[in-house]
Design a protein around this motif. Structure first.
Motif, mmCIF file in Angstrom:
data_model
loop_
_atom_site.group_PDB
_atom_site.id
_atom_site.type_symbol
_atom_site.label_atom_id
_atom_site.label_comp_id
_atom_site.label_asym_id
_atom_site.label_seq_id
_atom_site.Cartn_x
_atom_site.Cartn_y
_atom_site.Cartn_z
ATOM 1 N N ARG A 29 0.829 -1.213 0.000
ATOM 2 C CA ARG A 29 0.000 0.000 0.000
ATOM 3 C C ARG A 29 0.857 1.254 0.000
ATOM 4 N NH1 ARG A 29 -5.213 -0.468 3.997
ATOM 5 N NH2 ARG A 29 -6.163 -2.286 3.049
ATOM 6 N N MET A 30 1.937 1.211 0.781
ATOM 7 C CA MET A 30 2.831 2.381 0.841
ATOM 8 C C MET A 30 3.417 2.680 -0.529
ATOM 9 S SD MET A 30 5.119 2.143 4.281
ATOM 10 C CE MET A 30 4.392 1.826 5.876
ATOM 11 N N VAL A 33 0.668 3.993 -3.017
ATOM 12 C CA VAL A 33 0.242 5.383 -2.826
ATOM 13 C C VAL A 33 1.388 6.351 -3.121
ATOM 14 C CG1 VAL A 33 0.660 5.465 -0.325
ATOM 15 C CG2 VAL A 33 -1.024 6.968 -1.326
ATOM 16 N N THR A 87 -1.658 1.734 -8.627
ATOM 17 C CA THR A 87 -3.009 2.274 -8.481
ATOM 18 C C THR A 87 -3.770 2.178 -9.804
ATOM 19 O OG1 THR A 87 -4.308 4.245 -7.955
ATOM 20 C CG2 THR A 87 -2.186 4.623 -8.981
ATOM 21 N N HIS A 126 2.696 12.823 5.323
ATOM 22 C CA HIS A 126 2.452 11.461 4.841
ATOM 23 C C HIS A 126 3.746 10.628 4.902
ATOM 24 C CE1 HIS A 126 1.188 8.286 2.055
ATOM 25 N NE2 HIS A 126 2.232 8.570 1.315
ATOM 26 N N GLN A 130 4.812 7.329 7.287
ATOM 27 C CA GLN A 130 5.273 6.068 6.700
ATOM 28 C C GLN A 130 6.625 5.660 7.291
ATOM 29 O OE1 GLN A 130 5.386 6.237 2.419
ATOM 30 N NE2 GLN A 130 3.271 5.564 2.255
ATOM 31 N N THR A 189 -4.180 4.697 -1.762
ATOM 32 C CA THR A 189 -3.734 3.627 -0.869
ATOM 33 C C THR A 189 -4.565 2.373 -1.144
ATOM 34 O OG1 THR A 189 -3.156 5.252 0.807
ATOM 35 C CG2 THR A 189 -3.409 2.983 1.543
ATOM 36 N N ARG A 190 -5.838 2.590 -1.479
ATOM 37 C CA ARG A 190 -6.793 1.477 -1.556
ATOM 38 C C ARG A 190 -7.100 1.015 -2.970
ATOM 39 N NH1 ARG A 190 -7.159 4.651 2.592
ATOM 40 N NH2 ARG A 190 -7.709 3.797 4.627
#
Ligand code: FE2
Ligand code: FE2
Length: 191
Positions: A29-30, A33, A87, A126, A130, A189-190
């Motif tokens: 995810r990191m 994004v 993404t 952000h 992280q 992220t999703r």
């Protein structure tokens, strides 16, 4: 019973709770994004350059754009090496990033700089979050994130030095751009 505890290296995701994403998913995810964000950053600066490219500020913006391209390439490589799904929103960031850059630049050089301040402040926060989550098992990734975070802070400082705070409706403009950037982070992220 006293037990001398050896300091144990912190591992990525070790403080996660039941129901949280696994370590692998957390890292995927990191990277997802971050790659999306750097792509968006490249597009913002390209949008600004379309309007201000021939001005004196254009030189500074070109320098920022070049850095963002380096950041993007680093995450592109990680996506490939680690087999992370990128993404699905790249086409959205392609358009939205460019539109944000061009629209703020059309409001003037100071508004373009205000946009940079807002975006870079959100990214600073952000990246800091992280880096804090990454443990000794991910020193490479953490190092990259810390290096890029320092670059983003340089962009923010340069934009401030170029009069960002003198932009029309500075507070409203930066609040809007920050809200948009946080939404983009949440989505990338999703999705
Ligand atoms: Fe960047
Ligand atoms: Fe940046």
């Amino acid at each position: 019973m006293s037990e001398a505890r050896k300091p144990r290296p912190k591992l990525t995701g070790e403080d996660s709770l039941p129901g949280d994403p696994s370590r692998e998913e957390l890292i995927a995810r990191m990277i997802r994004v971050d790659q999306a964000g750097e792509y968006g950053a490249v597009r913002i600066y390209e949008g600004q350059l379309a309007v201000l490219g021939r001005t004196e500020a254009g030189q500074a913006i070109q320098g920022m754009a070049d850095k963002e391209r380096e950041h993007l390439q680093a995450f592109d490589r990680m996506i490939a090496e680690r087999g992370v799904r990128p993404t699905a929103l790249a086409p959205v960031w392609h358009v939205a990033g460019y539109a944000l850059g061009a629209a703020t630049a059309l409001l003037g050089e100071r508004a373009a700089m205000a946009c940079t301040v807002a975006v870079e402040e959100v990214i600073d926060d952000h990246y800091a979050k992280q880096a804090e989550k990454l443990g000794e098992d991910e020193t490479n990734l953490r190092g990259k994130i810390e290096e890029f975070r320092a670059d983003e802070l340089e962009h923010r400082d340069e934009a401030l030095a170029r009069g960002a705070e003198g932009a029309p409706a500075y507070e409203a403009l930066t609040a809007a751009v920050k809200a948009g950037s946080r939404l983009a982070i949440w989505l990338s992220t999703r999705i």
